[in-house]
Design a protein around this motif. Structure first.
Motif, PDB file in Angstrom:
ATOM      1  N   THR A  64       4.742  26.076   4.806  1.00 36.81           N
ATOM      2  CA  THR A  64       5.859  25.683   5.662  1.00 36.81           C
ATOM      3  C   THR A  64       6.260  24.222   5.521  1.00 36.81           C
ATOM      4  OG1 THR A  64       4.347  25.165   7.477  1.00 36.81           O
ATOM      5  CG2 THR A  64       5.213  27.413   7.362  1.00 36.81           C
ATOM      6  N   PHE A  65       5.532  23.474   4.682  1.00 38.00           N
ATOM      7  CA  PHE A  65       5.785  22.033   4.579  1.00 38.00           C
ATOM      8  C   PHE A  65       7.248  21.735   4.312  1.00 38.00           C
ATOM      9  CE2 PHE A  65       4.843  17.659   3.745  1.00 38.00           C
ATOM     10  CZ  PHE A  65       5.629  17.290   2.669  1.00 38.00           C
ATOM     11  N   SER A  66       7.851  22.439   3.362  1.00 39.56           N
ATOM     12  CA  SER A  66       9.216  22.124   2.947  1.00 39.56           C
ATOM     13  C   SER A  66      10.271  22.579   3.947  1.00 39.56           C
ATOM     14  CB  SER A  66       9.502  22.756   1.584  1.00 39.56           C
ATOM     15  OG  SER A  66       9.378  24.154   1.660  1.00 39.56           O
ATOM     16  N   SER A  67       9.857  23.252   5.004  1.00 36.19           N
ATOM     17  CA  SER A  67      10.814  23.791   5.976  1.00 36.19           C
ATOM     18  C   SER A  67      11.039  22.891   7.179  1.00 36.19           C
ATOM     19  CB  SER A  67      10.318  25.157   6.471  1.00 36.19           C
ATOM     20  OG  SER A  67      10.205  26.062   5.404  1.00 36.19           O
ATOM     21  N   TYR A  68      10.311  21.772   7.252  1.00 29.87           N
ATOM     22  CA  TYR A  68      10.375  20.933   8.436  1.00 29.87           C
ATOM     23  C   TYR A  68      10.431  19.453   8.085  1.00 29.87           C
ATOM     24  CZ  TYR A  68       8.954  25.214  10.732  1.00 29.87           C
ATOM     25  OH  TYR A  68       8.905  26.503  11.175  1.00 29.87           O
TER      26      TYR A  68
ATOM     27  N   ARG B 167      14.499  18.296   3.426  1.00 24.15           N
ATOM     28  CA  ARG B 167      14.767  18.175   1.998  1.00 24.15           C
ATOM     29  C   ARG B 167      14.725  16.736   1.507  1.00 24.15           C
ATOM     30  NH1 ARG B 167      19.653  22.426   0.505  1.00 24.15           N
ATOM     31  NH2 ARG B 167      18.471  24.339   0.881  1.00 24.15           N
ATOM     32  N   GLY B 168      14.489  15.813   2.443  1.00 22.45           N
ATOM     33  CA  GLY B 168      14.382  14.414   2.047  1.00 22.45           C
ATOM     34  C   GLY B 168      15.686  13.643   2.020  1.00 22.45           C
TER      35      GLY B 168
ATOM     36  N   LEU C 179       0.860  -1.178   0.000  1.00 27.49           N
ATOM     37  CA  LEU C 179       0.000   0.000   0.000  1.00 27.49           C
ATOM     38  C   LEU C 179       0.896   1.228   0.000  1.00 27.49           C
ATOM     39  CD1 LEU C 179      -2.716  -0.858   2.702  1.00 27.49           C
ATOM     40  CD2 LEU C 179      -3.105  -0.592   0.251  1.00 27.49           C
ATOM     41  N   ARG C 180       0.356   2.321  -0.529  1.00 28.96           N
ATOM     42  CA  ARG C 180       1.082   3.589  -0.513  1.00 28.96           C
ATOM     43  C   ARG C 180       0.212   4.641   0.138  1.00 28.96           C
ATOM     44  NH1 ARG C 180       2.719   7.765  -5.329  1.00 28.96           N
ATOM     45  NH2 ARG C 180       4.773   8.398  -4.541  1.00 28.96           N
ATOM     46  N   LEU C 181       0.693   5.168   1.238  1.00 26.38           N
ATOM     47  CA  LEU C 181      -0.015   6.228   1.928  1.00 26.38           C
ATOM     48  C   LEU C 181       0.487   7.585   1.454  1.00 26.38           C
ATOM     49  CD1 LEU C 181      -0.021   4.897   5.606  1.00 26.38           C
ATOM     50  CD2 LEU C 181      -1.573   4.340   3.719  1.00 26.38           C
ATOM     51  N   SER C 182      -0.414   8.552   1.440  1.00 33.16           N
ATOM     52  CA  SER C 182      -0.063   9.927   1.115  1.00 33.16           C
ATOM     53  C   SER C 182      -0.542  10.846   2.229  1.00 33.16           C
ATOM     54  CB  SER C 182      -0.709  10.357  -0.209  1.00 33.16           C
ATOM     55  OG  SER C 182      -0.261   9.569  -1.280  1.00 33.16           O
ATOM     56  N   CYS C 183       0.140  11.957   2.377  1.00 30.41           N
ATOM     57  CA  CYS C 183      -0.254  12.964   3.353  1.00 30.41           C
ATOM     58  C   CYS C 183      -0.129  14.317   2.669  1.00 30.41           C
ATOM     59  CB  CYS C 183       0.634  12.888   4.586  1.00 30.41           C
ATOM     60  SG  CYS C 183       0.388  14.222   5.774  1.00 30.41           S
TER      61      CYS C 183
ATOM     62  N   ASN D 218       8.260  18.125  -2.067  1.00 30.86           N
ATOM     63  CA  ASN D 218       8.011  19.456  -1.526  1.00 30.86           C
ATOM     64  C   ASN D 218       7.270  20.363  -2.517  1.00 30.86           C
ATOM     65  OD1 ASN D 218       9.142  18.786   0.927  1.00 30.86           O
ATOM     66  ND2 ASN D 218      11.123  19.743   0.488  1.00 30.86           N
ATOM     67  N   ALA D 219       7.424  20.101  -3.793  1.00 35.54           N
ATOM     68  CA  ALA D 219       6.707  20.898  -4.794  1.00 35.54           C
ATOM     69  C   ALA D 219       5.204  20.642  -4.720  1.00 35.54           C
ATOM     70  CB  ALA D 219       7.228  20.576  -6.185  1.00 35.54           C
ATOM     71  N   LYS D 220       4.843  19.445  -4.254  1.00 34.95           N
ATOM     72  CA  LYS D 220       3.431  19.086  -4.152  1.00 34.95           C
ATOM     73  C   LYS D 220       2.926  19.119  -2.716  1.00 34.95           C
ATOM     74  CE  LYS D 220       3.424  16.088  -8.227  1.00 34.95           C
ATOM     75  NZ  LYS D 220       3.155  14.711  -8.748  1.00 34.95           N
ATOM     76  N   ASN D 221       3.774  19.514  -1.787  1.00 36.04           N
ATOM     77  CA  ASN D 221       3.394  19.535  -0.364  1.00 36.04           C
ATOM     78  C   ASN D 221       2.834  18.180   0.077  1.00 36.04           C
ATOM     79  OD1 ASN D 221       4.173  22.172  -0.103  1.00 36.04           O
ATOM     80  ND2 ASN D 221       2.211  22.908   0.662  1.00 36.04           N
TER      81      ASN D 221
END
Length: 124
Positions: A28-32, A54-55, A18-22, A74-77
């Motif tokens: 601010t998503f990309s900052s943390y 940054r992954g 399964l693949r979960l998404s959030c 991060n481009a798609k949050n």
């Protein structure tokens, strides 16, 4: 304010995937760092995986190492959790959470925003 909405949960058989998404709102998503936790009925909340802002750095709970992969766009949050080789003991409500810092951490008290969760059920 950050809102997190999980999706992708459902039923799967042992050995399945399964693949979960959030999906995260706000800029601010990309900052943390972000993380996944889970909680099964009658059990305490368990750390699953976390990823740096940054992954580049990931961190996994012992019970999922080698089977689950956390990633982010991060481009798609959006945060993801790819779950392979699923086991009945993976059955739980899965939550995504936003960390207070940029580095991944397994400590739930280091996260300040949580989603409502998505149910994953593994059955024979």
């Amino acid at each position: 304010q950050v809102q997190l909405v999980e999706s992708g949960g459902g039923l799967a058989q042992p050995g399945g995937s399964l693949r979960l998404s959030c999906a995260a709102s706000g800029r601010t998503f990309s900052s943390y760092a972000m993380g996944w936790f889970r909680q099964a009925p009658g059990k305490e909340r368990e750390f699953v995986a976390a990823i740096s802002w940054r992954g580049g750095t990931t961190y996994y709970g012992d019970s999922v190492k080698g089977r689950f992969t956390i990633s982010r766009d991060n481009a798609k949050n959006t945060l993801y959790l790819q779950m392979n080789s699923l086991k009945p003991e993976d059955t739980a409500l899965y939550y995504c959470a936003k960390a207070r810092e940029v580095l991944p951490t397994p400590r739930a008290d280091e996260y300040d925003y949580w989603g409502q969760g998505t149910q994953v059920t593994i059955y024979s």
